[in-house]
Write a protein that holds these residues in place. Structure first.
Motif: not given
Length: 179
Positions: A139-164
């Motif tokens: 479809r010649d399209i891309a989606f980019l997203a950035v959050a200024n908090i870490g993601g909830g998966e992985g070491v330290g469970d650093n936030g919900n940036g991944d969910t957002a």
């Protein structure tokens, strides 16, 4: 791609600075910073991954430069930079799956069948920032997203940036890909 690997580099969203003025103060520039949520309270930080994770784990780019890099994977060209059709095909070829790793993956991309063609995805976090992209080649399209908090998966469970980021991309896909 305008990627820097030195002490002057800042994560993508930090390039989005704003000017603020508080009562009795001169106007000053304020930059976004990453956050950790390990303690249950969001704590701002200018930290980053250890240099041992570089270069991949310490890549810093503005959102505009990241979009140019992603454009290469759609068109094979961005500005004066071009990829040959053979190079583009190679970058979008999955590695053979195995019993140990059955997911479709190749050259840094998670891969799947998407609307009209190949879907490519990649995400990453340094624990204080989280970013994700999805490229829909058919479809010649891309989606980019950035959050200024870490993601909830992985070491330290650093936030919900991944969910957002996932929710934002899901919303954008619904808006721009629904027929």
């Amino acid at each position: 791609m305008g990627v820097a690997h030195d002490d002057r580099a800042v994560p993508a969203a930090r390039h989005g600075e704003r000017r603020v003025r508080r009562a009795g103060e001169r106007e000053r520039r304020q930059r976004a910073v990453g956050h950790s949520d390990v303690t249950g309270r969001r704590v701002p930080s200018k930290g980053d991954n250890t240099p041992a994770l570089g270069p991949a784990g310490t890549v810093h780019a503005s959102l505009a430069d990241w979009a140019k890099f992603i454009r290469l994977h759609l068109d094979g060209a961005e500005g004066s930079l071009t990829l040959s059709p053979a190079a583009l095909t190679r970058l979008h070829t999955q590695h053979p799956t195995t019993a140990m790793y059955p997911a479709r993956y190749g050259w840094g991309w998670g891969m799947w069948d998407d609307v009209g063609g190949l879907g490519l995805g990649h995400d990453g976090s340094n624990g204080l920032w989280y970013c994700q992209c999805q490229v829909v080649t058919g479809r010649d399209i891309a989606f980019l997203a950035v959050a200024n908090i870490g993601g909830g998966e992985g070491v330290g469970d650093n936030g919900n940036g991944d969910t957002a980021c996932w929710k934002l991309i899901e919303h954008l896909r619904d808006r721009y890909l629904s027929s």
